[in-house]
Design an enzyme around this catalytic site. Structure first.
Site, PDB file in Angstrom:
ATOM      1  N   TYR A  47     -24.913  10.861 -21.380  1.00 45.10           N
ATOM      2  CA  TYR A  47     -24.095  12.001 -20.932  1.00 45.10           C
ATOM      3  C   TYR A  47     -24.416  12.395 -19.491  1.00 45.10           C
ATOM      4  O   TYR A  47     -23.641  13.098 -18.851  1.00 45.10           O
ATOM      5  CB  TYR A  47     -24.282  13.236 -21.836  1.00 45.10           C
ATOM      6  CG  TYR A  47     -23.923  13.061 -23.290  1.00 45.10           C
ATOM      7  CD1 TYR A  47     -23.232  11.938 -23.738  1.00 45.10           C
ATOM      8  CD2 TYR A  47     -24.262  14.029 -24.231  1.00 45.10           C
ATOM      9  CE1 TYR A  47     -22.917  11.779 -25.075  1.00 45.10           C
ATOM     10  CE2 TYR A  47     -23.941  13.874 -25.569  1.00 45.10           C
ATOM     11  CZ  TYR A  47     -23.282  12.744 -25.994  1.00 45.10           C
ATOM     12  OH  TYR A  47     -22.978  12.595 -27.321  1.00 45.10           O
ATOM     13  N   HIS A 105     -28.037   5.494 -30.149  1.00 40.71           N
ATOM     14  CA  HIS A 105     -26.706   6.078 -29.940  1.00 40.71           C
ATOM     15  C   HIS A 105     -25.587   5.310 -30.668  1.00 40.71           C
ATOM     16  O   HIS A 105     -24.678   5.901 -31.227  1.00 40.71           O
ATOM     17  CB  HIS A 105     -26.408   6.152 -28.443  1.00 40.71           C
ATOM     18  CG  HIS A 105     -25.413   7.203 -28.073  1.00 40.71           C
ATOM     19  ND1 HIS A 105     -25.502   7.949 -26.929  1.00 40.71           N
ATOM     20  CD2 HIS A 105     -24.304   7.645 -28.712  1.00 40.71           C
ATOM     21  CE1 HIS A 105     -24.485   8.800 -26.878  1.00 40.71           C
ATOM     22  NE2 HIS A 105     -23.731   8.629 -27.951  1.00 40.71           N
TER      23      HIS A 105
END
Ligand SMILES: NC(=O)c1ccc[n+]([C@@H]2O[C@H](COP(=O)([O-])OP(=O)(O)OC[C@H]3O[C@@H](n4cnc5c(N)ncnc54)[C@H](OP(=O)(O)O)[C@@H]3O)[C@@H](O)[C@H]2O)c1
Length: 276
Positions: A47, A105
């Protein structure tokens, strides 16, 4: 704030997500929501806003042990050395010695799952992650990851909203003692205009966002919501003082459809489970 307990972890039921948030918004909102009462923040290396999360956390002045902080290792860093370096960099940016939950992830085959799970365990053993888990794993991969892990896996973070039936993954998590965290609970905003959800919301004198978040937490899952608005953050947190009926729960579950999945990136997505 209620908690979801799983394999030794106690995870605050509502988490604040930070995906697709600029640094300035991240810092402002993380500080704000922590002061407002949120106790769970979700970020990820990819992010690019971990430093802003760290700044927002510092500005909130909430003691570190009171906050449940999750970050994720990106697939390009699954090789052992890169994995360990990625975690150290995340901790430095977050300005903390540990995260509460560290996740893989996405599944990835460039490095064996055994090596990925070993790295997760070693990071936990070094005290840099209190709990470990996965994200976007199907039932087969979850079972394999759990089998390979010395430490119990606490969580699988998956896309989950009224348009996507995730019962196979939820049932497998339960068998493994793991929790589920729902992301994209609002189906990337699509639920807000849904007629059926609007009708249920009107009966409860709540917003559609609140009904959808409540629908997920009432199933025993953790739920994430992200917003750049202080007003919406307060609205999303006000979901613990009303209850959906069994009829409401069933009606919302029936909104699921075969093409309901939104997040399925080429080269990352595993073979998704199909609900029966
Ligand atoms: N593990 C993964 O692969 C993965 C993937 C995606 C997301 N996530 C995590 O899950 C978190 C949640 O996902 P998301 O927030 O992007 O998706 P979402 O829950 O579906 O939310 C989508 C949009 O809804 C809006 N919204 C929020 N509260 C609202 C309200 N009360 N009324 C109307 N609209 C509202 C927000 O826009 P505004 O900001 O304009 O309010 C937000 O951008 C992410 O931030 C991230 O931490 C993880």
């Amino acid at each position: 704030m209620t908690l979801v307990n799983a394999n030794g972890a106690s995870i605050p039921t509502l988490g604040f997500g930070t995906f697709r948030m600029e640094a300035a918004d991240t810092e402002r909102m993380v500080s704000h929501v922590l002061k407002q009462g949120y106790r769970h923040i979700d970020t990820a290396k990819i992010y690019g806003n971990e430093a802003a999360v760290g700044q927002g956390f510092k500005a909130s002045a909430i003691p570190r042990p009171d906050v449940f902080l999750t970050t994720k290792v990106w697939v390009a860093n699954y090789g052992r050395d890169a994995f360990l370096a990625s975690v150290d960099e995340s901790l430095k940016k977050l300005e903390t010695d540990y995260v509460d939950l560290l996740l893989l992830h996405w599944p990835n085959t460039a490095v064996s799952l055994e090596e990925q799970i070993a790295a997760l365990n070693d990071v936990a053993k070094a005290g840099k992650a209190r709990h470990i888990g996965v994200s976007n794993f199907n039932t087969t991969l979850m079972k394999e990851a759990a089998r390979l892990s010395r430490m119990p896996l606490a969580n699988n973070q998956i896309e989950y909203h009224p348009y996507l039936d995730q019962q196979p993954v939820i049932a497998t998590a339960s068998e493994l003692g793991m929790s589920i965290t729902a992301y994209y609970a609002m189906a990337d905003g699509k639920v807000i205009a849904d007629r059926m959800l609007q009708e249920i919301a009107a009966v409860h004198k709540r917003s559609v966002a609140q009904v959808v978040l409540r629908w997920i937490v009432q199933q025993g899952c953790v739920v994430l919501s992200k917003t750049v608005s202080e007003t919406r953050a307060a609205e999303n947190a006000a979901i613990f003082d009303f209850e959906l009926s069994a009829d409401d729960m069933g009606t919302i579950a029936k909104l699921a459809r075969p093409d309901g999945r939104i997040v399925s990136p080429d080269g990352l997505a595993p073979e998704w489970d199909v609900a029966g």
